[in-house]
Design a protein around this motif. Sequence first.
Motif, PDB file in Angstrom:
ATOM      1  N   HIS A  20      76.766  36.027  32.290  1.00 35.66           N
ATOM      2  CA  HIS A  20      77.665  36.635  31.309  1.00 35.66           C
ATOM      3  C   HIS A  20      76.860  37.494  30.353  1.00 35.66           C
ATOM      4  CE1 HIS A  20      80.446  33.201  32.270  1.00 35.66           C
ATOM      5  NE2 HIS A  20      81.209  34.263  32.423  1.00 35.66           N
ATOM      6  N   LEU A  21      77.466  38.544  29.875  1.00 36.18           N
ATOM      7  CA  LEU A  21      76.921  39.338  28.784  1.00 36.18           C
ATOM      8  C   LEU A  21      77.615  38.832  27.526  1.00 36.18           C
ATOM      9  CD1 LEU A  21      74.903  41.696  28.668  1.00 36.18           C
ATOM     10  CD2 LEU A  21      76.846  43.239  28.676  1.00 36.18           C
ATOM     11  N   VAL A  22      76.859  38.222  26.640  1.00 34.87           N
ATOM     12  CA  VAL A  22      77.415  37.575  25.448  1.00 34.87           C
ATOM     13  C   VAL A  22      76.984  38.360  24.213  1.00 34.87           C
ATOM     14  CG1 VAL A  22      77.520  35.455  24.089  1.00 34.87           C
ATOM     15  CG2 VAL A  22      77.305  35.331  26.592  1.00 34.87           C
ATOM     16  N   ARG A  23      77.956  38.828  23.472  1.00 33.21           N
ATOM     17  CA  ARG A  23      77.695  39.621  22.271  1.00 33.21           C
ATOM     18  C   ARG A  23      77.846  38.727  21.043  1.00 33.21           C
ATOM     19  NH1 ARG A  23      79.383  45.276  23.254  1.00 33.21           N
ATOM     20  NH2 ARG A  23      77.341  45.164  24.205  1.00 33.21           N
ATOM     21  N   ASP A  24      76.731  38.543  20.318  1.00 35.17           N
ATOM     22  CA  ASP A  24      76.744  37.732  19.099  1.00 35.17           C
ATOM     23  C   ASP A  24      77.191  38.525  17.883  1.00 35.17           C
ATOM     24  OD1 ASP A  24      75.737  35.386  20.373  1.00 35.17           O
ATOM     25  OD2 ASP A  24      73.763  36.325  20.400  1.00 35.17           O
ATOM     26  N   ARG A  25      76.881  39.806  17.882  1.00 31.21           N
ATOM     27  CA  ARG A  25      77.283  40.674  16.783  1.00 31.21           C
ATOM     28  C   ARG A  25      77.657  42.016  17.368  1.00 31.21           C
ATOM     29  NH1 ARG A  25      74.606  44.104  12.878  1.00 31.21           N
ATOM     30  NH2 ARG A  25      72.624  43.703  13.909  1.00 31.21           N
ATOM     31  N   ASP A  26      78.818  42.523  17.006  1.00 27.38           N
ATOM     32  CA  ASP A  26      79.326  43.787  17.530  1.00 27.38           C
ATOM     33  C   ASP A  26      78.906  44.913  16.598  1.00 27.38           C
ATOM     34  OD1 ASP A  26      80.673  45.857  18.701  1.00 27.38           O
ATOM     35  OD2 ASP A  26      82.676  45.076  18.298  1.00 27.38           O
ATOM     36  N   VAL A  27      77.788  45.548  16.901  1.00 23.54           N
ATOM     37  CA  VAL A  27      77.264  46.580  16.014  1.00 23.54           C
ATOM     38  C   VAL A  27      78.083  47.864  16.041  1.00 23.54           C
ATOM     39  CG1 VAL A  27      74.923  45.670  16.074  1.00 23.54           C
ATOM     40  CG2 VAL A  27      75.586  47.408  17.714  1.00 23.54           C
ATOM     41  N   THR A  28      78.865  48.083  17.110  1.00 27.14           N
ATOM     42  CA  THR A  28      79.663  49.309  17.207  1.00 27.14           C
ATOM     43  C   THR A  28      81.091  49.132  16.703  1.00 27.14           C
ATOM     44  OG1 THR A  28      80.432  48.850  19.449  1.00 27.14           O
ATOM     45  CG2 THR A  28      78.335  50.049  19.226  1.00 27.14           C
ATOM     46  N   GLY A  29      81.541  47.860  16.582  1.00 23.57           N
ATOM     47  CA  GLY A  29      82.917  47.615  16.171  1.00 23.57           C
ATOM     48  C   GLY A  29      83.923  47.870  17.280  1.00 23.57           C
ATOM     49  N   PHE A  30      83.465  47.923  18.521  1.00 15.48           N
ATOM     50  CA  PHE A  30      84.354  48.280  19.626  1.00 15.48           C
ATOM     51  C   PHE A  30      84.738  47.102  20.514  1.00 15.48           C
ATOM     52  CE2 PHE A  30      85.137  50.078  23.887  1.00 15.48           C
ATOM     53  CZ  PHE A  30      86.210  50.896  23.575  1.00 15.48           C
ATOM     54  N   SER A  31      83.753  46.332  20.950  1.00 17.49           N
ATOM     55  CA  SER A  31      84.030  45.316  21.978  1.00 17.49           C
ATOM     56  C   SER A  31      84.208  43.905  21.441  1.00 17.49           C
ATOM     57  CB  SER A  31      82.916  45.318  23.024  1.00 17.49           C
ATOM     58  OG  SER A  31      81.689  45.023  22.412  1.00 17.49           O
ATOM     59  N   ALA A  67      66.829  43.430  33.118  1.00 14.77           N
ATOM     60  CA  ALA A  67      66.117  44.020  31.977  1.00 14.77           C
ATOM     61  C   ALA A  67      66.750  45.344  31.562  1.00 14.77           C
ATOM     62  CB  ALA A  67      64.640  44.201  32.315  1.00 14.77           C
ATOM     63  N   ASP A  68      67.186  46.146  32.539  1.00 14.70           N
ATOM     64  CA  ASP A  68      67.853  47.413  32.209  1.00 14.70           C
ATOM     65  C   ASP A  68      69.157  47.168  31.458  1.00 14.70           C
ATOM     66  OD1 ASP A  68      65.811  48.771  33.450  1.00 14.70           O
ATOM     67  OD2 ASP A  68      66.995  49.369  35.206  1.00 14.70           O
ATOM     68  N   ILE A  69      69.931  46.166  31.883  1.00 15.39           N
ATOM     69  CA  ILE A  69      71.171  45.830  31.177  1.00 15.39           C
ATOM     70  C   ILE A  69      70.862  45.443  29.731  1.00 15.39           C
ATOM     71  CG2 ILE A  69      73.051  44.116  31.053  1.00 15.39           C
ATOM     72  CD1 ILE A  69      73.459  46.252  33.226  1.00 15.39           C
ATOM     73  N   ALA A  70      69.805  44.674  29.546  1.00 18.35           N
ATOM     74  CA  ALA A  70      69.423  44.246  28.195  1.00 18.35           C
ATOM     75  C   ALA A  70      69.051  45.444  27.323  1.00 18.35           C
ATOM     76  CB  ALA A  70      68.274  43.251  28.266  1.00 18.35           C
ATOM     77  N   VAL A  71      68.326  46.393  27.885  1.00 17.97           N
ATOM     78  CA  VAL A  71      67.929  47.581  27.121  1.00 17.97           C
ATOM     79  C   VAL A  71      69.146  48.440  26.781  1.00 17.97           C
ATOM     80  CG1 VAL A  71      66.679  49.775  27.277  1.00 17.97           C
ATOM     81  CG2 VAL A  71      65.569  47.654  27.984  1.00 17.97           C
ATOM     82  N   ILE A  72      70.009  48.652  27.771  1.00 17.14           N
ATOM     83  CA  ILE A  72      71.158  49.544  27.586  1.00 17.14           C
ATOM     84  C   ILE A  72      72.219  48.928  26.681  1.00 17.14           C
ATOM     85  CG2 ILE A  72      73.093  50.673  28.774  1.00 17.14           C
ATOM     86  CD1 ILE A  72      71.138  50.816  31.249  1.00 17.14           C
ATOM     87  N   HIS A  73      72.518  47.636  26.861  1.00 14.23           N
ATOM     88  CA  HIS A  73      73.649  47.013  26.172  1.00 14.23           C
ATOM     89  C   HIS A  73      73.255  45.931  25.165  1.00 14.23           C
ATOM     90  CE1 HIS A  73      76.337  49.130  28.833  1.00 14.23           C
ATOM     91  NE2 HIS A  73      75.667  48.674  29.868  1.00 14.23           N
ATOM     92  N   GLY A  74      71.959  45.686  25.011  1.00 10.06           N
ATOM     93  CA  GLY A  74      71.491  44.577  24.179  1.00 10.06           C
ATOM     94  C   GLY A  74      71.586  44.786  22.682  1.00 10.06           C
ATOM     95  N   HIS A  75      71.647  46.027  22.232  1.00  8.25           N
ATOM     96  CA  HIS A  75      71.740  46.332  20.798  1.00  8.25           C
ATOM     97  C   HIS A  75      70.715  45.527  19.996  1.00  8.25           C
ATOM     98  CE1 HIS A  75      75.294  48.814  21.333  1.00  8.25           C
ATOM     99  NE2 HIS A  75      75.819  47.855  22.066  1.00  8.25           N
ATOM    100  N   ASP A  76      69.448  45.639  20.413  1.00  3.45           N
ATOM    101  CA  ASP A  76      68.331  44.991  19.700  1.00  3.45           C
ATOM    102  C   ASP A  76      68.539  43.496  19.507  1.00  3.45           C
ATOM    103  OD1 ASP A  76      66.745  47.323  19.441  1.00  3.45           O
ATOM    104  OD2 ASP A  76      67.990  47.975  17.766  1.00  3.45           O
ATOM    105  N   GLY A  77      69.002  42.827  20.542  1.00  2.51           N
ATOM    106  CA  GLY A  77      69.143  41.378  20.498  1.00  2.51           C
ATOM    107  C   GLY A  77      70.513  40.872  20.084  1.00  2.51           C
TER     108      GLY A  77
END
Length: 84
Positions: A20-31, A67-77
């Motif tokens: 899973h791709l788990v977002r802890d903080r939504d920096v863009t306000g979109f997802s 690793a590419d997914i982390a770089v592209i969608h990771g938003h610095d952790g």
Amino acid sequence: MTKSLVEPAADSLGGARLFHLVRDRDVTGFSGTGVVAEGVQWADGRVTIRWCVPGLPRTTTDADSVADIAVIHGHDGCTRVMFP
């Protein structure tokens, strides 16, 4: 226990692995936060993710590695790749 980011590639004997791709903080306000995508790491190490945010279009994306997914969608952790 949940393992996180950048696991070794799936091997040809073990086959594909889900994550899973788990977002802890939504920096863009979109997802939003929480699980925002489901993914599979193929035996050759490439990955496919399917976005699953309620109310938004569901798109599918391929990448060369976790690793590419982390770089592209990771938003610095702020977003993590989580393997079960």
